[in-house]
Design an enzyme around this catalytic site. Sequence first.
Site, short mmCIF file in Angstrom:
data_model
loop_
_atom_site.label_atom_id
_atom_site.label_comp_id
_atom_site.label_asym_id
_atom_site.label_seq_id
_atom_site.Cartn_x
_atom_site.Cartn_y
_atom_site.Cartn_z
N SER A 140 51.23 -43.48 51.51
CA SER A 140 52.11 -42.34 51.20
C SER A 140 52.61 -41.78 52.52
CB SER A 140 51.30 -41.27 50.46
OG SER A 140 51.94 -40.02 50.53
N TYR A 156 43.78 -36.56 49.43
CA TYR A 156 44.92 -37.50 49.32
C TYR A 156 45.36 -37.95 50.72
CZ TYR A 156 49.12 -39.54 47.26
OH TYR A 156 50.09 -40.41 46.85
P1 NAP Z 1 50.95 -43.50 38.38
O1 NAP Z 1 52.19 -43.67 37.59
O2 NAP Z 1 49.98 -42.46 37.99
O3 NAP Z 1 50.22 -44.94 38.45
C1 NAP Z 1 48.96 -45.11 38.99
C2 NAP Z 1 48.19 -46.04 38.09
O4 NAP Z 1 46.89 -46.26 38.68
C3 NAP Z 1 47.94 -45.42 36.69
O5 NAP Z 1 48.15 -46.37 35.68
C4 NAP Z 1 46.48 -45.02 36.79
O6 NAP Z 1 45.81 -44.97 35.56
C5 NAP Z 1 45.93 -46.13 37.67
N1 NAP Z 1 44.62 -45.76 38.20
C6 NAP Z 1 44.23 -44.54 38.65
N2 NAP Z 1 42.95 -44.59 39.01
C7 NAP Z 1 42.52 -45.84 38.78
C8 NAP Z 1 41.28 -46.47 38.93
N3 NAP Z 1 40.20 -45.82 39.38
N4 NAP Z 1 41.17 -47.78 38.60
C9 NAP Z 1 42.25 -48.46 38.11
N5 NAP Z 1 43.45 -47.89 37.93
C10 NAP Z 1 43.58 -46.59 38.25
O7 NAP Z 1 51.28 -43.20 39.91
P2 NAP Z 1 52.36 -43.84 40.91
O8 NAP Z 1 53.24 -42.74 41.32
O9 NAP Z 1 52.92 -45.10 40.39
O10 NAP Z 1 51.40 -44.15 42.13
C11 NAP Z 1 51.14 -45.47 42.58
C12 NAP Z 1 50.67 -45.39 44.01
O11 NAP Z 1 51.72 -44.85 44.82
C13 NAP Z 1 49.46 -44.45 44.19
O12 NAP Z 1 48.57 -45.00 45.12
C14 NAP Z 1 50.10 -43.19 44.76
O13 NAP Z 1 49.19 -42.45 45.53
C15 NAP Z 1 51.21 -43.79 45.59
N6 NAP Z 1 52.29 -42.84 45.86
C16 NAP Z 1 53.01 -42.27 44.85
C17 NAP Z 1 54.01 -41.36 45.17
C18 NAP Z 1 54.84 -40.68 44.10
O14 NAP Z 1 55.63 -39.77 44.44
N7 NAP Z 1 54.74 -41.08 42.84
C19 NAP Z 1 54.29 -41.03 46.49
C20 NAP Z 1 53.53 -41.63 47.50
C21 NAP Z 1 52.54 -42.55 47.18
P3 NAP Z 1 45.74 -43.55 34.78
O15 NAP Z 1 47.13 -43.33 34.25
O16 NAP Z 1 44.72 -43.78 33.74
O17 NAP Z 1 45.34 -42.51 35.80
#
Ligand code: NAP
Length: 254
Positions: free
Chosen positions: A145, A158
């Site tokens: 991130s 985070y």
């Molecule tokens: P998201 O839509 O919430 O997707 C994350 C996925 O990971 C969800 O399906 C979640 O399941 C799953 N997950 C969470 N904990 C887990 C575990 N212990 N074991 C297996 N699966 C797990 O979020 P996203 O925005 O796509 O995020 C993806 C990555 O990008 C993350 O690492 C996040 O920190 C990073 N990121 C996102 C953003 C943003 O603005 N969205 C910005 C910077 C970085 P549940 O739905 O059950 O929790």
Amino acid sequence: MVGRFDGQVVLVTGGGSGIGRATALRLASEGAVVGVFDRDRDHAERTAREAGADGAACVAIGGDVSQEADVERAVAHLVREAGALSGLVTSAGIFHPEDFKPAAEVGLDAFMAVVGVNLVGTFLAVKHALPHLVERRGALVTIASTAALRGHGFGSGYTASKGGVDAWTRLVAVQYGCHGVRANCICPGSVDTPMTGGVHQTPEAVEQAKQRIPLQKVAQAEQLASVAAFLLSADASHMTGQTLVVDGGTTIAG
Ligand code: NAP
């Protein structure tokens, strides 16, 4: 038409939602067999079904990335079903509401929960994928991130976890480069996914977010998926240990 990932097997953690889901769909559309790993098995199955609409084969796997036994089982299952992994994308991640508090008020349980999924989960997925990546001279992409690079003003666990992911990816790149394995890290800015659903809920909130982004758009998950696919592909064959910032220019705007 020949796909960039024909004959390749790729594991995507967090593949049930957001960036992981978009990446799984992108890789499958370019010929990969994708192992969609998520703690919500129904969501993993949904992504696998969506990818299958293109005729691609996907394997849905339920499990928790912070639990070594689950990760070990997931990798073994995918290898049994589809063959040795040549790629890995670690997108499973969480944000804890307590992380909005000042550092001195964040409970240890909340801090450890975030580090457990975001950093330890990345370590475990990479650790268990590496023997296969070495065998196939493959590649991995971690998702950190912009919190790893600049002070967001919130997010104790985070920020610590994402800084760790970014730095640790470089270590893997140095240790495994001699085996032909490449390791790169993507630092997204704000992306429109369920994780940020609360933040981007109202038109006013979206407008406010856009004002901090030089390109004046909140990213869609597909715009991260295309970069992950590039880094995994032979198009990036001389790139390793790099951090790619995909944030519409927010970080360089000061
Ligand atoms: P998201 O839509 O919430 O997707 C994350 C996925 O990971 C969800 O399906 C979640 O399941 C799953 N997950 C969470 N904990 C887990 C575990 N212990 N074991 C297996 N699966 C797990 O979020 P996203 O925005 O796509 O995020 C993806 C990555 O990008 C993350 O690492 C996040 O920190 C990073 N990121 C996102 C953003 C943003 O603005 N969205 C910005 C910077 C970085 P549940 O739905 O059950 O929790």
